[in-house]
Design a protein around this motif. Sequence first.
Motif, mmCIF file in Angstrom:
data_model
loop_
_atom_site.group_PDB
_atom_site.id
_atom_site.type_symbol
_atom_site.label_atom_id
_atom_site.label_comp_id
_atom_site.label_asym_id
_atom_site.label_seq_id
_atom_site.Cartn_x
_atom_site.Cartn_y
_atom_site.Cartn_z
ATOM 1 N N ARG A 63 0.851 -1.062 0.122
ATOM 2 C CA ARG A 63 -0.090 -0.034 0.012
ATOM 3 C C ARG A 63 0.794 1.275 0.260
ATOM 4 O O ARG A 63 0.498 2.200 -0.413
ATOM 5 C CB ARG A 63 -0.977 -0.132 1.212
ATOM 6 C CG ARG A 63 -1.835 1.122 1.388
ATOM 7 C CD ARG A 63 -2.726 0.902 2.518
ATOM 8 N NE ARG A 63 -3.552 2.381 2.723
ATOM 9 C CZ ARG A 63 -4.255 2.591 3.690
ATOM 10 N NH1 ARG A 63 -4.433 1.483 4.776
ATOM 11 N NH2 ARG A 63 -5.207 3.668 3.815
ATOM 12 N N ASN A 64 2.006 1.084 0.779
ATOM 13 C CA ASN A 64 2.820 2.573 0.931
ATOM 14 C C ASN A 64 3.358 2.766 -0.667
ATOM 15 O O ASN A 64 3.605 3.808 -0.945
ATOM 16 C CB ASN A 64 3.805 2.185 1.997
ATOM 17 C CG ASN A 64 3.276 2.125 3.385
ATOM 18 O OD1 ASN A 64 2.331 2.738 3.655
ATOM 19 N ND2 ASN A 64 4.143 1.640 4.194
ATOM 20 N N THR A 65 3.936 1.760 -1.203
ATOM 21 C CA THR A 65 4.528 1.773 -2.677
ATOM 22 C C THR A 65 3.455 2.225 -3.418
ATOM 23 O O THR A 65 3.792 3.428 -4.297
ATOM 24 C CB THR A 65 5.058 0.511 -3.190
ATOM 25 O OG1 THR A 65 5.887 -0.034 -2.021
ATOM 26 C CG2 THR A 65 5.655 0.522 -4.308
ATOM 27 N N GLN A 66 2.497 1.894 -3.235
ATOM 28 C CA GLN A 66 1.110 2.391 -4.409
ATOM 29 C C GLN A 66 1.072 3.768 -4.146
ATOM 30 O O GLN A 66 0.769 4.745 -5.041
ATOM 31 C CB GLN A 66 -0.002 1.517 -3.910
ATOM 32 C CG GLN A 66 -0.108 0.127 -4.896
ATOM 33 C CD GLN A 66 -1.470 -0.435 -4.469
ATOM 34 O OE1 GLN A 66 -1.930 -0.728 -3.165
ATOM 35 N NE2 GLN A 66 -2.281 -0.478 -5.529
ATOM 36 N N GLU A 67 0.918 4.441 -2.722
ATOM 37 C CA GLU A 67 0.446 5.655 -2.398
ATOM 38 C C GLU A 67 1.541 6.547 -2.890
ATOM 39 O O GLU A 67 1.523 7.609 -3.414
ATOM 40 C CB GLU A 67 0.486 5.621 -0.883
ATOM 41 C CG GLU A 67 -0.896 5.135 -0.368
ATOM 42 C CD GLU A 67 -1.196 5.340 1.081
ATOM 43 O OE1 GLU A 67 -0.043 5.632 1.761
ATOM 44 O OE2 GLU A 67 -2.153 4.838 1.550
ATOM 45 N N ALA A 68 3.098 6.133 -2.847
ATOM 46 C CA ALA A 68 4.081 6.717 -3.487
ATOM 47 C C ALA A 68 3.949 7.011 -4.758
ATOM 48 O O ALA A 68 4.318 7.993 -5.289
ATOM 49 C CB ALA A 68 5.379 6.188 -2.907
ATOM 50 N N TYR A 69 3.783 5.894 -5.765
ATOM 51 C CA TYR A 69 3.587 6.041 -7.068
ATOM 52 C C TYR A 69 2.421 6.737 -7.459
ATOM 53 O O TYR A 69 2.640 7.632 -8.538
ATOM 54 C CB TYR A 69 3.436 4.608 -7.750
ATOM 55 C CG TYR A 69 4.635 3.792 -7.956
ATOM 56 C CD1 TYR A 69 5.875 4.292 -7.268
ATOM 57 C CD2 TYR A 69 4.624 2.672 -8.387
ATOM 58 C CE1 TYR A 69 7.068 3.541 -7.483
ATOM 59 C CE2 TYR A 69 5.775 1.654 -8.644
ATOM 60 C CZ TYR A 69 6.936 2.297 -8.235
ATOM 61 O OH TYR A 69 8.101 1.507 -8.416
ATOM 62 N N ALA A 70 1.625 6.827 -6.801
ATOM 63 C CA ALA A 70 0.123 7.494 -6.720
ATOM 64 C C ALA A 70 0.658 9.233 -7.038
ATOM 65 O O ALA A 70 0.291 9.961 -8.040
ATOM 66 C CB ALA A 70 -0.992 7.513 -5.974
ATOM 67 N N ARG A 71 1.407 9.547 -5.988
ATOM 68 C CA ARG A 71 1.880 10.866 -5.665
ATOM 69 C C ARG A 71 2.629 11.315 -6.930
ATOM 70 O O ARG A 71 2.581 12.468 -7.626
ATOM 71 C CB ARG A 71 2.365 10.981 -4.426
ATOM 72 C CG ARG A 71 1.406 10.927 -3.042
ATOM 73 C CD ARG A 71 2.089 11.592 -2.006
ATOM 74 N NE ARG A 71 3.472 10.660 -1.606
ATOM 75 C CZ ARG A 71 3.423 9.663 -0.891
ATOM 76 N NH1 ARG A 71 2.033 9.216 -0.178
ATOM 77 N NH2 ARG A 71 4.424 8.955 -0.412
ATOM 78 N N ASP A 72 3.509 10.283 -7.239
ATOM 79 C CA ASP A 72 4.540 10.841 -8.195
ATOM 80 C C ASP A 72 3.899 11.009 -9.621
ATOM 81 O O ASP A 72 4.161 11.805 -10.236
ATOM 82 C CB ASP A 72 5.743 9.769 -8.365
ATOM 83 C CG ASP A 72 6.400 9.478 -6.988
ATOM 84 O OD1 ASP A 72 6.547 10.603 -6.155
ATOM 85 O OD2 ASP A 72 7.227 8.640 -6.815
ATOM 86 N N LEU A 73 2.987 9.907 -9.989
ATOM 87 C CA LEU A 73 2.575 9.934 -11.204
ATOM 88 C C LEU A 73 1.345 11.150 -11.379
ATOM 89 O O LEU A 73 1.506 11.654 -12.271
ATOM 90 C CB LEU A 73 1.777 8.703 -11.572
ATOM 91 C CG LEU A 73 2.802 7.381 -11.536
ATOM 92 C CD1 LEU A 73 2.043 6.209 -11.724
ATOM 93 C CD2 LEU A 73 3.629 7.717 -12.810
ATOM 94 N N ARG A 74 0.776 11.532 -10.328
ATOM 95 C CA ARG A 74 -0.009 12.640 -10.262
ATOM 96 C C ARG A 74 0.498 13.952 -10.549
ATOM 97 O O ARG A 74 0.173 14.949 -11.119
ATOM 98 C CB ARG A 74 -0.933 12.904 -9.016
ATOM 99 C CG ARG A 74 -2.188 11.671 -8.891
ATOM 100 C CD ARG A 74 -3.048 12.146 -7.849
ATOM 101 N NE ARG A 74 -2.450 11.953 -6.593
ATOM 102 C CZ ARG A 74 -2.747 10.882 -5.527
ATOM 103 N NH1 ARG A 74 -3.427 9.815 -6.051
ATOM 104 N NH2 ARG A 74 -2.082 11.033 -4.612
#
Length: 310
Positions: A22-33
């Motif tokens: 989940r933490n990885t997904q949240e980090a990727y989501a922030r970066d991609l946004r």
Amino acid sequence: MSDYRWISTFLDAQAAEMGAARNTQEAYARDLRDFADWCAGRGCGFQGATRADVEAWLIDCEAQGLAQSTRARRLSAVKQLFRFAFEEGWRDDNPAIQIKGPGRAKRLPKTLEVIEVDRLLEAARKTGRTPADKLRNTCLMELLYATGMRVTELVSLPVAAARGDPDMLLIRGKGGKERMVPLSPGARTALTAWLKQRDAMDEKSAAKTGKHSTFLFPSRGKAGHLTRHWFYTLIKDLAVSGGIAPDRVTPHTLRHAFATHLLANGADLRAIQTLLGHADIATTEIYTHVLDERLSELVHSHHPLAKARK
């Protein structure tokens, strides 16, 4: 599709196929946004972004003063997104495939001396508004230092893993990978005491709600268990109580201490890799540098010739 639709579909696939944490997904989501917003400002979007656009975005990230590790993670997220888009047929090319990242600065992890860990454990035994709080805090710290778990693994431990006075704990780590870690006598004692208290509290709660918690460290929050942020605050308080500078202590510092102290006492590097759940031994090898630095300090501080030169 919109750029945000690209992101959500990509993240769903990461979670389903690779078991991304989940933490990885949240980090990727922030970066991609962030990249999506930057592309929107240039009027290109993910569909039309070129290699020059990705490189320009990275230059902008550097101009913002973002750390080398942050920029490396952002590029990794974008590379994986475009690779996924190419495989899905959303694009005919991958504009980021040949871009080399800034790499990651290799910094030695912060660790603690054994006596400092002892002070943290002692502080945990005395910290808490109630006896139950003190038992919980003691169990948390004993388990963390005894196993080298990541803090997310610790706070989300299922209570089933602790049943039966186990000699070892089964831990589900990054990507859903499981590993077994042995428990020290102190950790087993703390676990037994907390489990008895926890079960009594859970019975009272279930009498009101009709539900039993499945977590070793339950809470009334949305996740159903203690959060990383809560534990981060706790360990800072314990550092103050133990007379240790708070900026030297984080949950991950205890993980580093676990590995460093094992290595210093003759543990095999491969065994430490297994206990920590590292996919690549190169990640574990950094602890050899920590040990080398500490041995060097020891020689310079205590060797007679070194003292004479001073």
